[in-house]
Scaffold this motif. Structure first.
Motif, PDB file in Angstrom:
ATOM      1  N   GLU A  55     -21.356   2.367  -1.631  1.00 27.04           N
ATOM      2  CA  GLU A  55     -21.964   3.511  -1.306  1.00 27.04           C
ATOM      3  C   GLU A  55     -21.232   4.372  -0.255  1.00 27.04           C
ATOM      4  N   ALA A  56     -20.419   3.789   0.743  1.00 24.97           N
ATOM      5  CA  ALA A  56     -19.617   4.382   1.956  1.00 24.97           C
ATOM      6  C   ALA A  56     -18.466   4.946   1.119  1.00 24.97           C
ATOM      7  N   GLY A  57     -18.116   4.594  -0.155  1.00 24.85           N
ATOM      8  CA  GLY A  57     -16.897   4.846  -0.572  1.00 24.85           C
ATOM      9  C   GLY A  57     -15.749   4.302   0.030  1.00 24.85           C
ATOM     10  N   TYR A  58     -15.867   2.993   0.508  1.00 23.19           N
ATOM     11  CA  TYR A  58     -14.797   2.342   1.299  1.00 23.19           C
ATOM     12  C   TYR A  58     -13.832   1.852   0.318  1.00 23.19           C
ATOM     13  N   THR A  59     -12.333   2.315   0.864  1.00 24.12           N
ATOM     14  CA  THR A  59     -11.182   1.651   0.157  1.00 24.12           C
ATOM     15  C   THR A  59     -10.364   0.954   1.301  1.00 24.12           C
ATOM     16  N   PRO A  60      -9.820   0.100   0.955  1.00 24.27           N
ATOM     17  CA  PRO A  60      -9.084  -0.705   1.949  1.00 24.27           C
ATOM     18  C   PRO A  60      -7.693  -0.142   2.125  1.00 24.27           C
ATOM     19  N   ASN A  61      -7.106  -0.269   3.388  1.00 21.79           N
ATOM     20  CA  ASN A  61      -5.935   0.310   3.894  1.00 21.79           C
ATOM     21  C   ASN A  61      -5.042  -0.777   3.922  1.00 21.79           C
ATOM     22  N   VAL A  62      -4.123  -0.545   2.552  1.00 26.05           N
ATOM     23  CA  VAL A  62      -3.128  -1.673   2.153  1.00 26.05           C
ATOM     24  C   VAL A  62      -2.171  -1.809   3.116  1.00 26.05           C
ATOM     25  N   LEU A  63      -1.720  -0.707   3.947  1.00 29.39           N
ATOM     26  CA  LEU A  63      -0.472  -0.658   4.635  1.00 29.39           C
ATOM     27  C   LEU A  63      -0.999  -1.430   6.145  1.00 29.39           C
ATOM     28  N   ALA A  64      -2.410  -1.259   6.382  1.00 26.89           N
ATOM     29  CA  ALA A  64      -3.055  -1.883   7.731  1.00 26.89           C
ATOM     30  C   ALA A  64      -2.938  -3.330   7.260  1.00 26.89           C
ATOM     31  N   ARG A  65      -3.478  -3.560   6.227  1.00 26.82           N
ATOM     32  CA  ARG A  65      -3.820  -5.044   5.631  1.00 26.82           C
ATOM     33  C   ARG A  65      -2.419  -5.840   5.624  1.00 26.82           C
ATOM     34  N   SER A  66      -1.279  -5.213   5.236  1.00 25.25           N
ATOM     35  CA  SER A  66      -0.063  -5.791   5.529  1.00 25.25           C
ATOM     36  C   SER A  66       0.343  -6.328   6.655  1.00 25.25           C
ATOM     37  N   LEU A  67      -0.244  -5.488   7.734  1.00 23.62           N
ATOM     38  CA  LEU A  67       0.417  -6.050   8.987  1.00 23.62           C
ATOM     39  C   LEU A  67      -0.218  -7.545   9.484  1.00 23.62           C
ATOM     40  N   VAL A  68      -1.527  -7.643   8.847  1.00 18.59           N
ATOM     41  CA  VAL A  68      -2.324  -8.445   9.154  1.00 18.59           C
ATOM     42  C   VAL A  68      -1.925  -9.933   8.089  1.00 18.59           C
ATOM     43  N   GLY A  69      -1.718  -9.676   6.860  1.00 16.63           N
ATOM     44  CA  GLY A  69      -1.680 -10.712   6.019  1.00 16.63           C
ATOM     45  C   GLY A  69      -0.185 -10.927   5.582  1.00 16.63           C
ATOM     46  N   GLY A  70       0.529  -9.961   5.971  1.00 23.05           N
ATOM     47  CA  GLY A  70       2.042 -10.000   5.850  1.00 23.05           C
ATOM     48  C   GLY A  70       2.673  -9.803   4.208  1.00 23.05           C
ATOM     49  N   GLN A  71       1.519  -9.319   3.440  1.00 24.40           N
ATOM     50  CA  GLN A  71       1.930  -8.773   2.154  1.00 24.40           C
ATOM     51  C   GLN A  71       1.130  -7.713   1.941  1.00 24.40           C
ATOM     52  N   SER A  72       1.732  -6.481   1.389  1.00 24.07           N
ATOM     53  CA  SER A  72       0.989  -5.385   0.775  1.00 24.07           C
ATOM     54  C   SER A  72       0.548  -5.438  -0.464  1.00 24.07           C
ATOM     55  N   GLY A  73       1.026  -5.952  -1.311  1.00 26.10           N
ATOM     56  CA  GLY A  73       0.656  -5.940  -2.711  1.00 26.10           C
ATOM     57  C   GLY A  73       1.317  -4.672  -3.376  1.00 26.10           C
ATOM     58  N   LEU A  74       2.312  -4.111  -2.738  1.00 22.69           N
ATOM     59  CA  LEU A  74       2.866  -2.940  -3.379  1.00 22.69           C
ATOM     60  C   LEU A  74       4.266  -3.549  -3.856  1.00 22.69           C
ATOM     61  N   ILE A  75       4.592  -2.995  -4.647  1.00 19.33           N
ATOM     62  CA  ILE A  75       6.167  -3.247  -5.490  1.00 19.33           C
ATOM     63  C   ILE A  75       6.825  -1.873  -5.572  1.00 19.33           C
ATOM     64  N   GLY A  76       8.129  -1.730  -5.083  1.00 17.53           N
ATOM     65  CA  GLY A  76       8.828  -0.346  -5.303  1.00 17.53           C
ATOM     66  C   GLY A  76       9.274  -0.470  -6.498  1.00 17.53           C
ATOM     67  N   LEU A  77       9.441   0.781  -7.050  1.00 13.75           N
ATOM     68  CA  LEU A  77       9.882   1.210  -8.479  1.00 13.75           C
ATOM     69  C   LEU A  77      10.720   2.354  -8.397  1.00 13.75           C
ATOM     70  N   VAL A  78      12.098   2.005  -8.881  1.00 17.91           N
ATOM     71  CA  VAL A  78      13.043   2.945  -8.858  1.00 17.91           C
ATOM     72  C   VAL A  78      13.407   3.052 -10.375  1.00 17.91           C
ATOM     73  N   LEU A  79      13.315   4.461 -10.872  1.00 14.24           N
ATOM     74  CA  LEU A  79      13.515   4.685 -12.061  1.00 14.24           C
ATOM     75  C   LEU A  79      14.542   5.648 -12.583  1.00 14.24           C
ATOM     76  N   GLY A  80      15.179   5.525 -13.674  1.00 10.95           N
ATOM     77  CA  GLY A  80      16.150   6.353 -14.173  1.00 10.95           C
ATOM     78  C   GLY A  80      15.570   7.856 -14.467  1.00 10.95           C
TER      79      GLY A  80
END
Length: 353
Positions: free
Chosen positions: A58-83
């Motif tokens: 109801e609040a429209g809450y979305t997790p702050n992935v970057l902040a979570r990574s500071l606590v959990g050590g992983q962000s769940g983000l994978i960098g992608l470099v394309l041609g």
């Protein structure tokens, strides 16, 4: 008020974005309880988890992935470099990579798209966004970028490119693809051959051209005419115009574009000049992109096993992201021949199964 009931007005923080802290105030619990509930931690009762999930929705809450990574050590983000994104191959690769990464609970962060080397700023962005790993699909990895990633233990896996330095790689067997196409053209009676190459500094282009040239040399013929220099439709088209300007007695009888997009450019220029494909000149490519398989091209090509390449690349990346000491690997997968109508080829062997 019952525990499962929800307030009508939410206590939103300044700026209007719901946070774990604001959800905790509304629920009357500690922030750690909210964090655990949103992660479906079994230490939190199902009733409380359901209540907090409904409140967050109801609040429209979305997790702050970057902040979570500071606590959990992983962000769940994978960098992608394309041609270069104008090449449909990279659009197809990106779509499949996004889907496969999502199935593993990861999100891809596009860091670079285009020709040329990865700038040091791109490598530094890998660290700024705290990506857990990086997929390099087709770009030149500078020594500085490799050093930054290696020093900060950011694992790299290259797809469709063999890594020259830090990182593992998954690629189509490019030598085998080039050799296969040369063998087919030679068995069909072609004797004057040409190769249209892309960037000479990339493994994909050089290996395909080398595999083709070695097969031609093994047949006792002169080396293929070497043309090109950039992996684009425009380069293929320009080369096609050069071939069209040659006299029929010196013009190549068959042309390999080391990518489908190059082969398509060659075909467009030859047909525009009134030279029949494949009647006068056979044209083949490597990649297996969708547009090349449709009219007016119907290109004979070796299709890369893209789904398998991405899956294996993500497997390698996941192993390294878990911190397990692993030797760097280069995995080669065999491509699949697609017979189109762009080349005169020997008859297919009958299926004896």
């Amino acid at each position: 008020m019952k525990e499962s009931s929800l307030p009508v007005a939410l206590d939103m923080p300044r700026g209007g974005r719901a946070t774990v802290a604001s959800l905790a105030r509304r629920a009357g619990v500690a922030t750690s309880t909210v964090s655990r509930a949103l992660r479906n931690d079994p230490r939190i009762s199902p009733e409380m988890r359901e209540r907090i999930a409904a409140l967050a929705l109801e609040a429209g809450y979305t997790p702050n992935v970057l902040a979570r990574s500071l606590v959990g050590g992983q962000s769940g983000l994978i960098g992608l470099v394309l041609g270069p994104v104008e090449n449909p191959f990279y659009a197809e690769l990106m779509q499949k990579a996004v889907a496969q990464a999502a199935a593993r609970g990861w999100r891809l962060l596009l860091l670079h798209a285009g020709p040329g080397p990865i700038e040091d700023a791109t490598a530094e962005a890998l660290l700024q966004y705290r990506v857990d790993g990086c997929l390099i699909t087709s770009a030149e990895l500078s020594s500085r970028a490799a050093a930054i990633c290696a020093a900060n233990k950011v694992p790299l896996v290259m797809i469709n490119r063999v890594a020259w330095e830090h990182g593992s790689a998954v690629s189509c067997d490019n030598h085998a693809a080039g050799a296969l196409l040369a063998d087919l053209l030679l068995r069909a009676g072609h004797r004057r051959l040409a190769v249209v190459s892309g960037n000479a500094r990339t493994s994909t282009s050089t290996e395909r051209a080398e595999g083709f040239a070695r097969q031609v040399a093994a047949a006792g013929l002169p080396p293929p005419l070497a043309l090109g220099g950039d992996n684009s439709h425009a380069t293929g088209y320009q080369v096609g115009r050069e071939i069209a300007a040659m006299s029929p007695g010196t013009r190549p009888e068959a042309v390999l574009g080391v990518s489908d997009i190059l082969a398509m450019g060659v075909m467009d220029a030859l047909r525009e000049a009134g030279i029949g494909v494949p009647e006068a000149v056979s044209v083949v490519g490597i990649d297996g992109i969708g547009p090349a398989r449709r009219p007016p091209y119907e290109l004979t090509t070796v299709a890369q096993p893209l789904e398998c390449m991405i899956e294996r690349g993500l497997d390698l990346l996941q192993e390294r992201m878990r911190g397990r000491p692993r030797a760097e690997e280069v995995v080669l997968l065999r491509g699949r021949l697609i017979r189109g109508r762009s080349a005169r080829l020997p008859a297919e062997k009958p299926d004896r199964t």
